[in-house]
Design a protein around this motif. Structure first.
Motif, short mmCIF file in Angstrom:
data_model
loop_
_atom_site.label_atom_id
_atom_site.label_comp_id
_atom_site.label_asym_id
_atom_site.label_seq_id
_atom_site.Cartn_x
_atom_site.Cartn_y
_atom_site.Cartn_z
N HIS A 15 -18.16 -4.47 -3.54
CA HIS A 15 -19.09 -3.94 -4.55
C HIS A 15 -20.42 -3.55 -3.92
N GLU A 16 -20.65 -4.03 -2.70
CA GLU A 16 -21.89 -3.67 -2.00
C GLU A 16 -21.78 -2.31 -1.30
N GLY A 17 -20.60 -1.67 -1.38
CA GLY A 17 -20.45 -0.33 -0.82
C GLY A 17 -19.65 -0.26 0.47
N ARG A 18 -19.20 -1.39 0.98
CA ARG A 18 -18.41 -1.38 2.20
C ARG A 18 -17.04 -0.77 1.91
N ASP A 19 -16.55 0.08 2.83
CA ASP A 19 -15.29 0.80 2.58
C ASP A 19 -14.62 1.05 3.93
N ASP A 20 -13.61 0.23 4.25
CA ASP A 20 -12.89 0.36 5.53
C ASP A 20 -11.44 0.69 5.27
N TRP A 21 -10.88 1.55 6.16
CA TRP A 21 -9.49 1.97 6.06
C TRP A 21 -8.68 1.26 7.13
N PHE A 22 -7.49 0.81 6.76
CA PHE A 22 -6.58 0.17 7.72
C PHE A 22 -5.22 0.85 7.60
N TYR A 23 -4.81 1.40 8.73
CA TYR A 23 -3.53 2.12 8.76
C TYR A 23 -2.40 1.11 8.93
N CYS A 24 -1.55 1.02 7.94
CA CYS A 24 -0.51 0.00 7.90
C CYS A 24 0.87 0.64 7.70
N HIS A 25 1.88 -0.22 7.50
CA HIS A 25 3.26 0.23 7.39
C HIS A 25 3.87 -0.40 6.14
N SER A 26 4.39 0.46 5.29
CA SER A 26 4.88 -0.02 3.99
C SER A 26 6.01 -1.02 4.14
N LEU A 27 6.84 -0.86 5.18
CA LEU A 27 7.96 -1.78 5.37
C LEU A 27 7.46 -3.21 5.53
N ILE A 28 6.42 -3.38 6.30
CA ILE A 28 5.86 -4.73 6.54
C ILE A 28 5.14 -5.23 5.30
N LEU A 29 4.34 -4.39 4.69
CA LEU A 29 3.58 -4.81 3.51
C LEU A 29 4.51 -5.25 2.38
N ILE A 30 5.58 -4.47 2.17
CA ILE A 30 6.50 -4.79 1.08
C ILE A 30 7.28 -6.05 1.38
N GLU A 31 7.67 -6.24 2.65
CA GLU A 31 8.44 -7.43 3.03
C GLU A 31 7.63 -8.71 2.92
N LYS A 32 6.37 -8.65 3.30
CA LYS A 32 5.56 -9.86 3.39
C LYS A 32 4.75 -10.18 2.13
N SER A 33 4.41 -9.18 1.32
CA SER A 33 3.47 -9.41 0.20
C SER A 33 4.02 -8.83 -1.09
N LYS A 34 4.19 -9.68 -2.07
CA LYS A 34 4.66 -9.21 -3.38
C LYS A 34 3.64 -8.29 -4.02
N TYR A 35 2.35 -8.56 -3.77
CA TYR A 35 1.29 -7.71 -4.33
C TYR A 35 1.46 -6.27 -3.83
N PHE A 36 1.63 -6.08 -2.51
CA PHE A 36 1.78 -4.74 -1.97
C PHE A 36 3.13 -4.14 -2.36
#
Length: 478
Positions: A24-45
Motif C-alpha cells: 500500500h506504500e507503492g512498492r511494486d516488484d515483478w517476479f517471473y515464475c512458472h505456473s507448474l510450480i505455483l500450482i503444484e505447491k500453492s493452492k492459492y496460486f
C-alpha cells in the motif's frame, strides 16, 4: 536424451507467470515464475491460475497474479516464492535463517496455502530455541494457523498438575538443603522459582497449596531450622575465636538467607506458626552468637541478616498473624528491642562512613516497619509491662529509635480512662482506684529520675513533651 534443467525463479526465458508483489506504500516488484510450480505447491496460486477464476490479468505477455502485502512482510513473501523452487526434504535447515524469519515465512505460507512449507516451517520452529520476544510473537500468531502449526505450541501448553507437584516437591527439598557453596546460585534460582510458582500476579499460582504441599514444606523448613539450631549450639560451645572464622560466618549467613526465604514461602501458605515458635525459642542464642562477635564488616552484615529475619517474625506476631501467649510476646520484645536499638547505629554507620564495608542491601522500609511492629507489640502487653518498657525507653540515650511516642500516648490515655472504665464496672470505687494510679505514677516517675540522677544527667530534652503529656493527663483524671 538429457533431462530438462529445473526451473529457476526470475528466468524470463521459461517463465509463463508474473507474480506482482505490491504494498500500500507503492512498492511494486515483478517476479517471473512458472505456473507448474505455483500450482503444484500453492493452492492459492492454483485457484488464481485456474480457468474458474473470474478474471485473468496479462502482464508482459504472461498471466499475472497480484499479491498485496504489508511492507514489513514484503521480504517474507519474496523468500516464500524462492522456497517454492527449493526441494524441501529436511536436509537444508539453514534455509530459514532464524526463528524470526521462519515465523514470517510461516505466516505467508499459511496465507497462500502451501502445505509443504507450512509443515517444514512448523518442524523447524518446534525444534528451535526461542528468545523471549520470539516466543511472544509465536503465541500471537500460531494459534490461528490451524492444526499443522499446533505442534509448535507443545512447549508452552499447561502442565499436568501431578507433574507440577513432583517438580515443586523436588525443588523445595533442594532449596532448603545445604549443598556445597558451588551450588549456591542453583539453590537461589530454585528458591526464586518456587516463590514465583506460589505467587498470584496476573496469573493464578502454578499449583494449589493443598495439605500435602503444606506438610512437605513444613517438614523441609523444620529440617532446615534443625540444622541452623545445631550450628548455633556449635558456635556457642566452641572456642570464641574459632566461632567467627570467615567460613563459619558465611555458613551462618547462608542459613539466615535461607530462613528469610523460607519464611516468605510459609507466609504465602499461611503456615508460619511453627517457624515463629522455633525462632522465639532460639532468639536468645541467636542474639548471643552475634553479640559475642566484633563489629567487623562481616559481622555487621550478619547482624543485618539476623534483623531481617527477626523483623518478619516480629511482624507476624505484632499484627496477630501468629497468636502467641503474653509471656512469649514480652520475651521477644525484651530480646530484640535492645538488639535492634544497639545494632541500627552500627549498620547506619557502616553504610555511610566505612569504605571497606561490603555493600549492604537494606530494605528502605526495614527500620520503619520494625518501629511500627514494636509499637504494635508493646500495646498488646499488659499495662504494667508497657510501663516498664516505656520507662526504659524514656531513660535511654537511644530515644530516637524506636520512637515509642505513639505507644506512650496510648498508654497514658488508657491509664487515664481505666479508672472510669473500672469504676463503671465495679461501682463507686473511683476514689480508691485514683489513689492507686497516682501512687503508682509517682513511684514510676521517682524511679526514672533516680536512674537519670545515678548517671549524672538531667532529663533529656526529648523527654519533656512526654512528661508534660503524662502529667497533664493524670492531673485531669479527677
Amino acid at each position: 536424451m538429457e533431462s530438462p534443467e529445473p526451473s529457476r525463479i526470475g528466468d524470463r526465458s521459461t517463465s509463463d507467470v508474473v507474480v506482482r508483489l505490491r504494498t500500500h506504500e507503492g512498492r511494486d516488484d515483478w517476479f517471473y515464475c512458472h505456473s507448474l510450480i505455483l500450482i503444484e505447491k500453492s493452492k492459492y496460486f492454483a485457484d488464481r491460475l485456474s480457468e474458474d477464476w473470474p478474471t485473468c490479468q496479462i502482464l508482459d505477455s504472461r498471466n499475472c497474479v497480484e499479491v498485496y502485502c504489508e511492507e514489513s512482510d514484503f521480504d517474507h513473501h519474496v523468500n516464500f516464492l524462492r522456497l517454492l523452487y527449493v526441494v524441501i526434504d529436511g536436509s537444508l535447515e539453514d534455509i530459514w535463517h532464524g526463528v524470526k524469519n521462519a515465523l514470517g515465512i510461516l505466516r505467508v505460507a499459511v496465507e497462500l496455502e502451501c502445505a509443504q512449507i507450512v509443515g517444514a516451517c512448523a518442524n523447524y520452529l518446534e525444534a528451535m530455541p526461542w528468545e523471549e520476544a520470539e516466543e511472544d510473537e509465536i503465541l500471537k500468531i500460531i494459534p490461528g494457523m490451524g492444526s499443522k502449526a499446533q505442534p509448535i505450541l507443545a512447549r508452552v501448553q499447561p502442565v499436568n498438575p501431578t507433574a507440577v507437584l513432583r517438580i515443586f516437591l523436588s525443588a523445595i527439598k533442594f532449596a532448603t538443603s545445604s549443598p556445597p557453596s558451588a551450588m549456591n546460585d542453583l539453590k537461589t534460582s530454585a528458591q526464586e522459582q518456587l516463590e514465583y510458582m506460589l505467587t498470584e500476579d496476573d496469573d493464578a499460582p502454578l499449583l494449589t497449596a493443598d495439605q500435602e504441599v503444606k506438610f512437605e514444606v513444613k517438614e523441609c523448613v523444620k529440617r532446615l531450622f534443625t540444622r541452623f539450631s545445631n550450628m548455633l549450639e556449635a558456635l556457642l560451645c566452641g572456642p570464641v575465636e574459632s566461632a567467627y572464622e570467615k567460613g563459619k560466618m558465611q555458613s551462618f549467613q547462608s542459613y539466615l538467607s535461607d530462613l528469610s526465604w523460607a519464611f516468605q514461602i510459609l507466609n504465602k501458605l499461611e503456615i508460619m506458626k511453627e517457624f515463629v515458635n522455633s525462632w522465639v525459642g532460639a532468639s536468645d542464642k541467636i542474639v548471643l552468637v552475634v553479640e559475642q562477635a566484633s563489629s567487623v564488616a562481616e559481622i555487621i552484615e550478619t547482624k543485618l541478616k539476623v534483623i531481617e529475619v527477626a523483623a518478619k517474625v516480629l511482624e507476624a506476631i505484632g499484627y496477630g498473624n501468629v497468636i502467641l501467649p503474653t509471656a512469649k510476646r514480652l520475651h521477644m520484645v525484651k530480646v530484640w528491642l535492645p538488639f535492634v536499638r544497639i545494632t541500627k547505629p552500627l549498620i547506619d554507620s557502616a553504610t555511610t562512613n566505612s569504605k571497606d564495608a561490603p555493600e549492604l542491601k537494606i530494605d528502605g522500609e526495614l527500620w520503619q516497619s520494625l518501629e511500627s511492629t514494636f509499637v504494635s507489640m508493646v500495646l498488646t502487653l499488659p499495662s504494667e509491662d508497657q510501663a516498664e518498657i516505656l520507662t526504659e525507653w524514656l531513660g535511654t540515650e537511644n530515644i530516637h529509635y524506636p520512637d515509642f511516642t505513639e505507644a506512650f500516648e496510648v498508654w497514658c490515655y488508657r491509664s487515664k480512662v481505666a479508672k472510669r472504665r473500672l469504676a463503671d464496672m465495679l461501682g463507686n470505687h473511683g476514689l480508691c482506684l485514683e489513689s492507686v494510679v497516682e501512687k503508682w505514677f509517682l513511684s514510676w516517675l521517682h524511679q526514672l529520675l533516680q536512674q537519670l540522677h545515678s548517671k549524672g544527667k538531667e532529663a533529656p530534652k526529648e523527654h519533656n513533651s512526654c512528661y508534660k503529656k503524662t502529667f497533664s493527663l493524670l492531673v485531669s483524671c479527677g
